[in-house]
Design a protein around this motif. Structure first.
Motif, short mmCIF file in Angstrom:
data_model
loop_
_atom_site.label_atom_id
_atom_site.label_comp_id
_atom_site.label_asym_id
_atom_site.label_seq_id
_atom_site.Cartn_x
_atom_site.Cartn_y
_atom_site.Cartn_z
N ASP A 242 0.85 -1.19 0.00
CA ASP A 242 0.00 0.00 0.00
C ASP A 242 0.89 1.24 0.00
N SER A 243 0.27 2.39 -0.24
CA SER A 243 0.99 3.66 -0.21
C SER A 243 0.98 4.21 1.21
N PRO A 244 2.15 4.56 1.75
CA PRO A 244 2.18 5.08 3.12
C PRO A 244 1.64 6.50 3.24
N ARG A 245 1.58 7.24 2.15
CA ARG A 245 1.17 8.64 2.24
C ARG A 245 -0.25 8.79 2.76
N ARG A 246 -1.14 7.95 2.26
CA ARG A 246 -2.53 8.08 2.70
C ARG A 246 -2.66 7.79 4.18
N TRP A 247 -1.88 6.83 4.70
CA TRP A 247 -1.99 6.47 6.12
C TRP A 247 -1.29 7.49 7.00
N TRP A 248 -0.23 8.12 6.49
CA TRP A 248 0.36 9.23 7.26
C TRP A 248 -0.58 10.41 7.30
N PHE A 249 -1.32 10.65 6.23
CA PHE A 249 -2.34 11.70 6.24
C PHE A 249 -3.40 11.38 7.29
N CYS A 250 -3.84 10.12 7.32
CA CYS A 250 -4.84 9.72 8.32
C CYS A 250 -4.30 9.90 9.73
N THR A 251 -3.03 9.54 9.92
CA THR A 251 -2.42 9.69 11.24
C THR A 251 -2.40 11.15 11.67
N ALA A 252 -2.02 12.04 10.76
CA ALA A 252 -1.98 13.46 11.09
C ALA A 252 -3.37 14.01 11.41
N MET A 253 -4.37 13.60 10.66
CA MET A 253 -5.72 14.08 10.89
C MET A 253 -6.25 13.61 12.24
N ILE A 254 -5.99 12.35 12.58
CA ILE A 254 -6.46 11.83 13.87
C ILE A 254 -5.73 12.52 15.01
N ALA A 255 -4.43 12.77 14.85
CA ALA A 255 -3.68 13.48 15.89
C ALA A 255 -4.21 14.90 16.08
N MET A 256 -4.66 15.54 15.02
CA MET A 256 -5.24 16.88 15.15
C MET A 256 -6.51 16.86 15.99
N GLY A 257 -7.20 15.72 16.01
CA GLY A 257 -8.40 15.62 16.84
C GLY A 257 -8.10 15.87 18.30
N LEU A 258 -6.92 15.46 18.74
CA LEU A 258 -6.53 15.71 20.13
C LEU A 258 -6.38 17.20 20.38
N ALA A 259 -5.83 17.94 19.41
CA ALA A 259 -5.70 19.39 19.57
C ALA A 259 -7.06 20.08 19.55
N TYR A 260 -7.96 19.59 18.71
CA TYR A 260 -9.29 20.20 18.63
C TYR A 260 -10.07 20.02 19.94
N SER A 261 -9.84 18.92 20.64
CA SER A 261 -10.63 18.63 21.84
C SER A 261 -10.18 19.42 23.06
N VAL A 262 -8.90 19.85 23.09
CA VAL A 262 -8.33 20.61 24.21
C VAL A 262 -8.68 19.90 25.53
N SER A 263 -8.23 18.67 25.67
CA SER A 263 -8.61 17.83 26.80
C SER A 263 -7.38 17.36 27.56
N ARG A 264 -7.40 17.53 28.89
CA ARG A 264 -6.32 17.03 29.73
C ARG A 264 -6.31 15.50 29.72
N THR A 265 -7.48 14.89 29.75
CA THR A 265 -7.56 13.43 29.71
C THR A 265 -6.96 12.88 28.43
N GLY A 266 -7.11 13.60 27.32
CA GLY A 266 -6.52 13.16 26.07
C GLY A 266 -5.01 13.12 26.15
N ILE A 267 -4.40 14.08 26.83
CA ILE A 267 -2.94 14.08 26.97
C ILE A 267 -2.50 12.90 27.84
N ILE A 268 -3.26 12.61 28.88
CA ILE A 268 -2.93 11.44 29.72
C ILE A 268 -3.03 10.16 28.89
N ALA A 269 -4.06 10.06 28.07
CA ALA A 269 -4.20 8.89 27.19
C ALA A 269 -3.04 8.80 26.21
#
Length: 459
Positions: free
Chosen positions: A233-260
């Protein structure tokens, strides 16, 4: 189409009906459940059905029913035999039924009895989903399908959260279907505020749930990005998915998310080779710079969440309810007062799943919850020890962190009160059991080398 030995093209015979039926196995149902769980707004339920059933609940109940049919026959391809995850799910269901029976035997107000009935239906759906995945996935290809479905659904959630956070545009208002309706029990706000930042929930029920779900998916996305070429498979699409999911943590602004995230990071760093650890640290630093550029103020807000730990109002609120929880627990120490019967605004919110489980399910419920998560961690670690395949070993490592997230974050987050986080936990428990089955099946199918097949000489 196949080629005969004479070089002439011949058409392959159509697959038997049984093989065509098995092509849509538990993996297919699991992907449908993931879409219903994460991509359908959490505040919508199926129209015309009692007990406020959601599409994800219905998919879980369907998976459980198909699992029951598969176990009752020998022709549907369901796996038989012992599995630690299945044993853990059975034990958790038995403990929950004991709690339900104990509470129903006594007196409960009508509202709490209705909520307990609803809680049991949701629980059976989650356990059914876990069992269906654990015993219904036949090979690593089908397991990959489920994992990739989880990742893609996580990307959709993060995109919705990005629109809410950056553009202040709520896509969930337009993500409705004719057979769904809003749940009047839930609130309507998907965007909260913290330090002049939009703290969003995306399609889920709360920003904390959004953060926890994102972290539970993130290491799986990292694994598929790292090993994309191994799967052709192409790694680019999965790195894009990884970056998008990681941004979800920034959007939530959650202390529990950082602990997780710290929980997952410790697991990955402990299992990765030294070179990958250094690369990961570089990627994390680059990602933090990107977040600071795109969302100024987010990193400083996260810093203040932990720097002011001792004076934070939310921390004081979590701690001051301990005496109340202890007093309620002592009334029913072993089996609790009943599933889902301690709810806001009638009762005080604990923001601690262990306290809430002690009150609702007693010592038996807490023990069953801990044992359930322990079986999942044991299954993936057992699979990692049994295989020499580097891809499967890394997959097992990537699945360990998400299974530890509910164990750690239940201290600051009432995990089982949020359907997406709860059902994703059950789904990942099922994939842990499925991975162990896949590894054992591949080991059994591997040809034995002549050296190991030689019989030892008699003494």
């Amino acid at each position: 189409m196949t080629v005969s030995t004479a070089g002439e093209a011949t058409h392959a015979a159509p697959p038997p009906l049984r093989e065509s039926f098995q092509a849509a196995d538990s993996a297919t149902v699991a992907v449908v459940a993931v879409v219903a769980l994460l991509c359908v707004p959490a505040r919508t339920i199926l129209r015309g059905l009692p007990l406020s059933v959601t599409p994800a609940d219905l998919a879980g109940l369907l998976a459980g029913l198909l699992w029951l049919f598969g176990q009752a026959t020998t022709t549907l391809g369901a796996s038989k035999g012992r599995n630690p995850v299945r044993s853990g799910l059975f034990a958790y269901l038995a403990a929950s039924l004991a709690v339900y029976g104990h509470a129903a035997f006594g007196y409960l107000p009508g509202d709490e009895l209705n909520l307990m009935d609803h809680g049991l239906v949701v629980l059976v759906g989650g356990i059914g989903l876990g069992l269906g995945v654990c015993d219904g996935i036949a090979n690593r290809r089908r397991l990959d399908l489920v994992m990739k479905g989880i990742i893609v659904a996580g990307v959709v959630v993060s995109i919705v959260g990005g629109f809410q956070s950056v553009l202040e545009f709520d896509l969930t208002r337009y993500m409705t279907l004719p057979f769904l309706q809003a749940n009047s029990v839930e609130g309507t706000a998907n965007v909260l505020a913290r330090d002049d930042l939009n703290r969003v929930a995306a399609t889920l029920g709360h920003p904390i749930e959004f953060a926890v779900v994102s972290v539970m998916i993130l290491p799986i996305a990292v694994h598929y990005a790292l090993h994309a070429r191994d799967r052709g498979d192409s790694p680019r699409r999965w790195w894009f998915c990884t970056a998008m999911i990681a941004m979800g943590l920034a959007y939530s602004v959650s202390r529990t998310g950082i602990i997780a995230l710290a929980t997952v990071g410790v697991v990955l760093m402990a299992g990765w080779p030294a070179r990958r650890r250094l690369r990961a640290l570089g990627v994390v630093l680059g990602f933090l710079v990107l977040v600071q550029i795109l969302m100024p103020g987010v990193l400083s807000t996260f810093y203040r969440l932990f720097a002011g730990f001792g004076s934070d109002d939310s921390i004081r609120y979590r701690v001051h309810d301990y005496p109340n929880a202890l007093a309620e627990f002592l009334r029913h120490p072993w089996l609790g007062r009943g599933l889902a019967t301690w709810y806001a605004p009638k009762h005080q919110v604990f923001d601690n799943q262990y306290l809430l489980t002690l009150v609702e399910s007693g010592i038996v419920g807490v023990a069953a919850f801990l044992a359930l998560l322990a079986t999942g961690v044991y299954a993936v670690q057992r699979a990692r020890r049994l295989t020499s395949d580097p891809v499967l070993r890394d997959l097992a490592l990537s699945m360990t962190g998400p299974l530890l997230v509910p164990l750690v974050c239940s201290i600051t987050f009432d995990q089982l009160s949020y359907p997406a986080a709860t059902n994703l936990m059950f789904l990942q428990l099922g994939t842990a059991g499925a991975l162990l089955r896949v590894v054992k099946r591949e080991n059994a199918a591997r040809p034995v080398s002549p050296r190991t097949s030689q019989a030892l000489p008699c003494s």
